[in-house]
Design an enzyme around this catalytic site. Structure first.
Site, PDB file in Angstrom:
ATOM      1  N   GLY A  10       0.818  -1.221   0.000  1.00 15.76           N
ATOM      2  CA  GLY A  10       0.000   0.000   0.000  1.00 15.76           C
ATOM      3  C   GLY A  10       0.849   1.266   0.000  1.00 15.76           C
ATOM      4  O   GLY A  10       2.084   1.216  -0.089  1.00 15.76           O
ATOM      5  N   LEU A  33      -3.630  -7.385  -1.629  1.00  9.78           N
ATOM      6  CA  LEU A  33      -3.774  -6.543  -2.820  1.00  9.78           C
ATOM      7  C   LEU A  33      -5.197  -6.010  -3.006  1.00  9.78           C
ATOM      8  O   LEU A  33      -5.620  -5.714  -4.119  1.00  9.78           O
ATOM      9  CB  LEU A  33      -3.284  -7.274  -4.092  1.00  9.78           C
ATOM     10  CG  LEU A  33      -1.840  -7.788  -4.046  1.00  9.78           C
ATOM     11  CD1 LEU A  33      -1.444  -8.410  -5.397  1.00  9.78           C
ATOM     12  CD2 LEU A  33      -0.842  -6.665  -3.710  1.00  9.78           C
ATOM     13  N   ASP A  58      -4.493 -13.003   2.681  1.00 14.07           N
ATOM     14  CA  ASP A  58      -5.333 -12.184   3.546  1.00 14.07           C
ATOM     15  C   ASP A  58      -4.886 -12.412   4.983  1.00 14.07           C
ATOM     16  O   ASP A  58      -4.740 -13.558   5.425  1.00 14.07           O
ATOM     17  CB  ASP A  58      -6.798 -12.595   3.364  1.00 14.07           C
ATOM     18  CG  ASP A  58      -7.722 -11.551   3.962  1.00 14.07           C
ATOM     19  OD1 ASP A  58      -7.557 -11.220   5.157  1.00 14.07           O
ATOM     20  OD2 ASP A  58      -8.589 -11.054   3.228  1.00 14.07           O
ATOM     21  N   PHE A  80       0.274  -2.283   8.830  1.00 17.25           N
ATOM     22  CA  PHE A  80      -0.427  -1.261   8.058  1.00 17.25           C
ATOM     23  C   PHE A  80      -1.762  -1.767   7.512  1.00 17.25           C
ATOM     24  O   PHE A  80      -2.618  -0.967   7.160  1.00 17.25           O
ATOM     25  CB  PHE A  80       0.393  -0.853   6.819  1.00 17.25           C
ATOM     26  CG  PHE A  80       1.672  -0.138   7.092  1.00 17.25           C
ATOM     27  CD1 PHE A  80       1.672   1.201   7.422  1.00 17.25           C
ATOM     28  CD2 PHE A  80       2.894  -0.793   6.995  1.00 17.25           C
ATOM     29  CE1 PHE A  80       2.853   1.883   7.642  1.00 17.25           C
ATOM     30  CE2 PHE A  80       4.084  -0.126   7.218  1.00 17.25           C
ATOM     31  CZ  PHE A  80       4.066   1.219   7.547  1.00 17.25           C
ATOM     32  N   SER A 124      -4.252   6.643  13.727  1.00 23.08           N
ATOM     33  CA  SER A 124      -4.544   7.855  12.969  1.00 23.08           C
ATOM     34  C   SER A 124      -4.926   8.986  13.910  1.00 23.08           C
ATOM     35  O   SER A 124      -5.497   8.753  14.988  1.00 23.08           O
ATOM     36  CB  SER A 124      -5.709   7.550  12.031  1.00 23.08           C
ATOM     37  OG  SER A 124      -6.275   8.734  11.553  1.00 23.08           O
ATOM     38  N   TYR A 148     -14.480   3.892  10.709  1.00 19.47           N
ATOM     39  CA  TYR A 148     -13.049   3.695  10.454  1.00 19.47           C
ATOM     40  C   TYR A 148     -12.239   4.096  11.688  1.00 19.47           C
ATOM     41  O   TYR A 148     -11.396   3.336  12.184  1.00 19.47           O
ATOM     42  CB  TYR A 148     -12.605   4.513   9.231  1.00 19.47           C
ATOM     43  CG  TYR A 148     -11.114   4.711   9.167  1.00 19.47           C
ATOM     44  CD1 TYR A 148     -10.259   3.641   8.888  1.00 19.47           C
ATOM     45  CD2 TYR A 148     -10.527   5.964   9.412  1.00 19.47           C
ATOM     46  CE1 TYR A 148      -8.879   3.823   8.851  1.00 19.47           C
ATOM     47  CE2 TYR A 148      -9.161   6.148   9.379  1.00 19.47           C
ATOM     48  CZ  TYR A 148      -8.335   5.073   9.103  1.00 19.47           C
ATOM     49  OH  TYR A 148      -6.976   5.249   9.087  1.00 19.47           O
ATOM     50  N   LYS A 152      -9.765   1.992  14.635  1.00 16.91           N
ATOM     51  CA  LYS A 152      -8.411   2.342  15.107  1.00 16.91           C
ATOM     52  C   LYS A 152      -8.395   2.429  16.639  1.00 16.91           C
ATOM     53  O   LYS A 152      -7.473   1.934  17.290  1.00 16.91           O
ATOM     54  CB  LYS A 152      -7.969   3.676  14.506  1.00 16.91           C
ATOM     55  CG  LYS A 152      -7.733   3.633  13.006  1.00 16.91           C
ATOM     56  CD  LYS A 152      -6.524   2.764  12.671  1.00 16.91           C
ATOM     57  CE  LYS A 152      -6.302   2.623  11.190  1.00 16.91           C
ATOM     58  NZ  LYS A 152      -5.386   1.543  10.819  1.00 16.91           N
ATOM     59  N   ASN A 178      -1.673  13.837   8.142  1.00 23.94           N
ATOM     60  CA  ASN A 178      -2.148  13.673   6.750  1.00 23.94           C
ATOM     61  C   ASN A 178      -0.994  13.371   5.792  1.00 23.94           C
ATOM     62  O   ASN A 178      -0.375  14.307   5.265  1.00 23.94           O
ATOM     63  CB  ASN A 178      -2.892  14.936   6.306  1.00 23.94           C
ATOM     64  CG  ASN A 178      -4.229  15.071   7.001  1.00 23.94           C
ATOM     65  OD1 ASN A 178      -4.305  15.101   8.222  1.00 23.94           O
ATOM     66  ND2 ASN A 178      -5.298  15.131   6.243  1.00 23.94           N
ATOM     67  N   ASN A 197     -11.380  10.537  -1.990  1.00 25.33           N
ATOM     68  CA  ASN A 197     -11.983  11.299  -0.894  1.00 25.33           C
ATOM     69  C   ASN A 197     -11.025  12.355  -0.382  1.00 25.33           C
ATOM     70  O   ASN A 197     -11.426  13.396   0.100  1.00 25.33           O
ATOM     71  CB  ASN A 197     -12.289  10.375   0.292  1.00 25.33           C
ATOM     72  CG  ASN A 197     -13.350   9.376  -0.061  1.00 25.33           C
ATOM     73  OD1 ASN A 197     -14.456   9.748  -0.413  1.00 25.33           O
ATOM     74  ND2 ASN A 197     -13.003   8.092  -0.001  1.00 25.33           N
ATOM     75  N   ARG A 291     -17.987  19.624   4.489  1.00 25.28           N
ATOM     76  CA  ARG A 291     -18.230  18.177   4.433  1.00 25.28           C
ATOM     77  C   ARG A 291     -18.635  17.713   5.823  1.00 25.28           C
ATOM     78  O   ARG A 291     -18.002  18.108   6.814  1.00 25.28           O
ATOM     79  CB  ARG A 291     -16.934  17.495   3.972  1.00 25.28           C
ATOM     80  CG  ARG A 291     -17.033  16.004   3.782  1.00 25.28           C
ATOM     81  CD  ARG A 291     -15.795  15.456   3.087  1.00 25.28           C
ATOM     82  NE  ARG A 291     -14.561  15.597   3.886  1.00 25.28           N
ATOM     83  CZ  ARG A 291     -13.378  15.132   3.520  1.00 25.28           C
ATOM     84  NH1 ARG A 291     -13.243  14.508   2.350  1.00 25.28           N
ATOM     85  NH2 ARG A 291     -12.313  15.301   4.279  1.00 25.28           N
TER      86      ARG A 291
END
Ligand code: NAD
Ligand code: UDP
Length: 334
Positions: A10, A33, A58, A80, A124, A148, A152, A178, A197, A291
């Site tokens: 990634g 992938l 996986d 990750f 994050s 999401y 985390k 970011n 996004n 948003r």
């Protein structure tokens, strides 16, 4: 030292593999992938002239993961792998809880079975929710605003419990701000599927006329120019933060948390204007409504990572914008 990098094909994982190999670590990548391509592994090898062992599996498949741990003695894991699209997580929460939690639980069980005690986890800045103060420090209250982010936060809780139960474990949780930019070779970068996004991938689509106009979400925030402010960090700087984290976990048990950011906040207009200037292109843009779920400003206090890990981001937004564009230029003209 042999490092297993989950999600290593990634965006952030691939740049981290390059830094690991350049710093003398051996690397195994596990990736299904689902959001990346096989040729990324060849590109990592091309940049570094080193070999990477790659397993297309996986992480939720425990038997296959056990086989990976059986073949080689893995000293540390950088985790990750996971889904990361906030909007999609709101629409399909179960997909996010299943993949992000199941993959982590499976990984932790297999690490325990094979006595692998060192883990670096990708968290994050979203775990800070709407911060009451800025800049954000690691001990601020945690609260999430979307599934999401909740995955985390739940994983952070799981890791805390695991570190309490197993005193041999050494875990570092990295909270990224970011990440943008790309490897300066133009070989590695961000390749999102469909309509992006995030800001930088969207700007790139507009720059290459794949999308007509950048919608800037809100110009009435309490920021210097009314647009949202974030702490953008070059992905290569972020990758280097993982090397610092690995150096630390091998010297210390328990769990610890670090912000990886630059400490500087830039607005959407700062990024768009810098992108136009360094790449000599025009970005068609318009202001639209805010948003849902966005906050005005978010930037890190990077002091703890500097003091305890010796980490400091080097690159500014000019290089971030230049390298991000360069990646698409190099990969479009082929
Ligand atoms: P990415 O989607 O480019 O990389 C994640 C990789 O994990 C992909 O290659 C994907 O194929 C793989 N993957 C997903 N589920 C898997 C599974 N079950 N088994 C094996 N492989 C699987 O994302 P990224 O931007 O490189 O992010 C890496 C990590 O950093 C993620 O955990 C993400 O949540 C976190 N993060 C990213 C950002 C960001 O803005 N990019 C910010 C904060 C945190
Ligand atoms: N943003 C924007 N238009 C877009 C995408 C993002 O104006 O098409 C803004 C967004 O409102 C935020 C900043 O750019 O202020 C960064 O957004 P991104 O989604 O990249 O990161 P996050 O919001 O997760 O920090």
């Amino acid at each position: 030292m042999l490092v297993l990098v989950t999600g290593g094909a990634g965006f952030i994982g691939s740049h981290t593999c390059v830094e690991l190999l350049n710093n003398g670590y051996d690397v195994i990548v596990v990736d299904n992938l689902s959001n990346s391509k096989r040729d990324v592994i060849d590109k990592i090898e091309k940049i570094t002239s080193k070999k990477v062992k790659f397993y297309e599996i996986d992480l939720c498949d425990k038997e296959k993961l056990r086989d990976v741990f059986k073949k080689d003695r893995i000293d540390a894991v950088i985790h990750f792998a996971g889904y990361k699209a906030v909007g999609e997580s709101v629409k399909e929460p179960l997909k996010y809880y299943r993949n992000n939690l199941d993959s982590t639980l499976t990984l932790l069980e297999v690490m325990k079975e094979f006595s692998c005690h060192n883990l670096v986890f990708s968290s994050s800045a979203t775990v800070y929710g709407v911060p009451r103060k800025l800049p954000i420090k690691e001990d601020f209250p945690l609260k999430t605003t979307n599934p999401y982010g909740t995955t985390k936060l739940m994983i952070e809780e799981i890791l805390k419990d695991v570190s309490k139960a197993d005193l041999e474990m050494s875990i570092i949780v990295l909270r990224y701000f970011n990440p943008i930019g790309a490897h300066e070779s133009g070989l590695l970068g961000e390749d999102p599927n469909g309509i992006p996004n995030n800001l930088m991938p969207y700007i790139l689509k507009v720059a290459f006329n794949e999308l007509p106009v950048l919608n800037i979400f809100g110009n009435d925030y309490e920021t210097k120019d009314g647009t949202g402010v974030r702490d953008y960090i070059h992905v290569v700087d972020l990758a280097k933060g993982h090397i610092k984290a690995l150096e630390k976990i091998t010297t210390k048990k328990g769990i610890d948390y670090y912000n990886l950011g630059t400490g500087n906040g830039y607005s959407v207009l700062d990024i768009v204007n810098t992108f136009e200037k360094v790449n000599n292109v025009k970005i068609n843009k318009r202001f639209v409504a805010r948003r849902d779920g966005d906050i005005a400003s978010c930037y890190a206090d990077p002091t703890k990572a500097f003091k305890e890990l010796g980490f400091k981001a080097e690159f500014g937004i000019e290089k971030m914008c230049y390298d991000a564009y360069n990646y698409v230029v190099k990969n479009t003209s082929k």
